[in-house]
Design an enzyme around this catalytic site. Structure first.
Site, mmCIF file in Angstrom:
data_model
loop_
_atom_site.group_PDB
_atom_site.id
_atom_site.type_symbol
_atom_site.label_atom_id
_atom_site.label_comp_id
_atom_site.label_asym_id
_atom_site.label_seq_id
_atom_site.Cartn_x
_atom_site.Cartn_y
_atom_site.Cartn_z
ATOM 1 N N ARG A 51 6.032 -4.979 7.244
ATOM 2 C CA ARG A 51 4.851 -5.456 6.067
ATOM 3 C C ARG A 51 4.536 -6.185 5.686
ATOM 4 N NH1 ARG A 51 0.252 -2.637 5.503
ATOM 5 N NH2 ARG A 51 1.264 -0.747 5.701
ATOM 6 N N ILE A 65 5.556 -5.862 -4.105
ATOM 7 C CA ILE A 65 5.029 -4.101 -4.393
ATOM 8 C C ILE A 65 5.515 -4.112 -2.586
ATOM 9 C CG2 ILE A 65 3.896 -2.169 -4.874
ATOM 10 C CD1 ILE A 65 2.161 -2.928 -6.990
ATOM 11 N N PRO A 66 7.619 -4.634 -2.131
ATOM 12 C CA PRO A 66 7.123 -3.863 -0.888
ATOM 13 C C PRO A 66 7.026 -2.357 -0.380
ATOM 14 C CG PRO A 66 9.344 -4.828 -1.709
ATOM 15 C CD PRO A 66 7.691 -4.814 -2.835
ATOM 16 N N HIS A 67 6.394 -2.140 0.971
ATOM 17 C CA HIS A 67 6.028 -1.096 0.940
ATOM 18 C C HIS A 67 6.285 -1.139 2.945
ATOM 19 C CE1 HIS A 67 2.237 -2.544 0.098
ATOM 20 N NE2 HIS A 67 1.950 -1.945 1.036
ATOM 21 N N GLY A 68 6.816 -0.355 3.450
ATOM 22 C CA GLY A 68 6.086 0.084 4.618
ATOM 23 C C GLY A 68 4.960 0.067 4.587
#
Length: 149
Positions: A51, A65-68
């Protein structure tokens, strides 16, 4: 707010002394917390990095805000949020980041979590207070409101 009957953010998922020095390390550090909590399988962390390669998760006010990716969704066991604070800003593709909020959202729950976190960081004073927090308890007190309805 809870995910599967469990708070999405717990004090154990708050780290006031993050060790990463690059955004890749920071994504891995946040991902390891989510894996350690049993919220995601290890493959989800690779989805978080993917991402970040396709679009930055920098949100402003020193927050990322890292997320998959959507492809990583099957690796999510339950919704969870972690918060990692860094004493020195990390260069997040040209932007300074002091707080990383890792998110794993099951069944669309992440949208509500994202909106609650955005409210905390929309206020520069609150964002600064989170960046200045020196203990996990302080971080949890400041960001833990994402658990409330």
């Amino acid at each position: 707010m809870t995910g599967g009957g469990v708070d999405v953010l717990t004090r154990e998922l708050c780290v006031a002394d993050g060790r990463a020095t690059t955004y890749e390390e920071a994504v891995r550090e946040a991902g390891a917390l989510l894996v350690g909590a049993g919220a995601v399988a290890p493959g989800y962390v690779e989805g978080m990095l993917e991402r970040e390669r396709t679009m930055t998760t920098f949100m402003g006010n020193g927050l990322a805000i890292p997320h998959g990716t959507l492809d990583a969704t099957p690796s999510i066991h339950r919704s969870a949020v972690c918060v990692v604070r860094y004493a020195d800003p990390i260069d997040w593709k040209g932007s300074p980041v002091r707080v990383v909020v890792g998110i794993a959202g099951a069944g669309g729950e992440h949208l509500e979590v994202l909106s609650r976190i955005a409210l905390v960081f929309a206020d520069p004073d609150q964002a600064d207070a989170v960046a200045r927090a020196t203990t996990a308890d302080e971080l949890y007190a400041l960001v833990g409101r994402v658990n409330t309805t």
